[in-house]
Motif scaffolding. Sequence first.
Motif, PDB file in Angstrom:
ATOM      1  N   ARG A  15      14.161 -14.954  27.157  1.00 52.83           N
ATOM      2  CA  ARG A  15      13.582 -16.144  26.815  1.00 52.83           C
ATOM      3  C   ARG A  15      13.818 -17.238  28.039  1.00 52.83           C
ATOM      4  O   ARG A  15      13.003 -18.194  28.302  1.00 52.83           O
ATOM      5  N   LYS A  16      14.870 -17.028  28.580  1.00 48.51           N
ATOM      6  CA  LYS A  16      15.003 -17.699  30.055  1.00 48.51           C
ATOM      7  C   LYS A  16      13.807 -17.519  30.973  1.00 48.51           C
ATOM      8  O   LYS A  16      13.371 -18.528  31.805  1.00 48.51           O
ATOM      9  N   HIS A  19      10.829 -19.380  29.770  1.00 51.53           N
ATOM     10  CA  HIS A  19      10.831 -20.933  30.210  1.00 51.53           C
ATOM     11  C   HIS A  19      10.593 -20.948  31.540  1.00 51.53           C
ATOM     12  O   HIS A  19      10.060 -22.156  31.971  1.00 51.53           O
ATOM     13  N   GLU A  22       7.074 -20.883  32.341  1.00 49.04           N
ATOM     14  CA  GLU A  22       6.359 -21.925  31.902  1.00 49.04           C
ATOM     15  C   GLU A  22       6.597 -23.099  32.720  1.00 49.04           C
ATOM     16  O   GLU A  22       5.758 -24.020  33.068  1.00 49.04           O
ATOM     17  N   ASP A  41      19.366 -29.742  33.009  1.00 48.91           N
ATOM     18  CA  ASP A  41      18.063 -30.526  32.816  1.00 48.91           C
ATOM     19  C   ASP A  41      18.230 -31.772  33.522  1.00 48.91           C
ATOM     20  O   ASP A  41      17.004 -32.156  34.164  1.00 48.91           O
ATOM     21  N   TRP A  66       8.745 -31.493  27.902  1.00 52.51           N
ATOM     22  CA  TRP A  66       8.641 -29.985  28.157  1.00 52.51           C
ATOM     23  C   TRP A  66       9.699 -29.174  27.578  1.00 52.51           C
ATOM     24  O   TRP A  66       9.380 -28.294  27.098  1.00 52.51           O
ATOM     25  N   MET A  67      10.784 -29.732  27.362  1.00 55.81           N
ATOM     26  CA  MET A  67      11.941 -29.277  27.014  1.00 55.81           C
ATOM     27  C   MET A  67      12.036 -29.095  25.460  1.00 55.81           C
ATOM     28  O   MET A  67      12.820 -28.387  24.702  1.00 55.81           O
ATOM     29  N   GLU A  68      11.316 -29.927  24.722  1.00 56.74           N
ATOM     30  CA  GLU A  68      11.258 -30.138  23.110  1.00 56.74           C
ATOM     31  C   GLU A  68      11.118 -28.776  22.675  1.00 56.74           C
ATOM     32  O   GLU A  68      10.041 -28.066  22.847  1.00 56.74           O
ATOM     33  N   LYS A  70      12.940 -25.986  22.946  1.00 56.27           N
ATOM     34  CA  LYS A  70      13.218 -24.813  23.449  1.00 56.27           C
ATOM     35  C   LYS A  70      14.821 -24.795  23.711  1.00 56.27           C
ATOM     36  O   LYS A  70      15.415 -25.745  23.482  1.00 56.27           O
ATOM     37  N   VAL A  71      15.327 -23.368  23.629  1.00 57.48           N
ATOM     38  CA  VAL A  71      16.575 -23.046  23.521  1.00 57.48           C
ATOM     39  C   VAL A  71      16.986 -22.428  24.693  1.00 57.48           C
ATOM     40  O   VAL A  71      16.348 -21.398  25.134  1.00 57.48           O
ATOM     41  N   PHE A  72      17.831 -22.912  25.365  1.00 58.39           N
ATOM     42  CA  PHE A  72      18.224 -22.100  26.906  1.00 58.39           C
ATOM     43  C   PHE A  72      19.620 -21.730  26.662  1.00 58.39           C
ATOM     44  O   PHE A  72      20.615 -21.894  26.102  1.00 58.39           O
TER      45      PHE A  72
END
Length: 72
Positions: A15-16, A19, A22, A41, A66-68, A70-72
Amino acid sequence: MFGFRGGESADVVRRKRAHMVEAQARWPFLTHFDASTLKNDRKLVTMVKERCSWSQKDAESDVRQWMEGKVF
């Protein structure tokens, strides 16, 4: 943020990494080293602001958009 801490599951690492890819597509100036050193962020906002010569408000808006979702 994108950095790997060790002991993370394969899903978290994938996932990271996704991201990060992207983010590099959205902001081409963002190198692998840059992305791997970003801790949160706010650091990303600062980098976008400085390298794009944008206002704080514009950089925050772009990163937030952009972060909307997304899970980090």
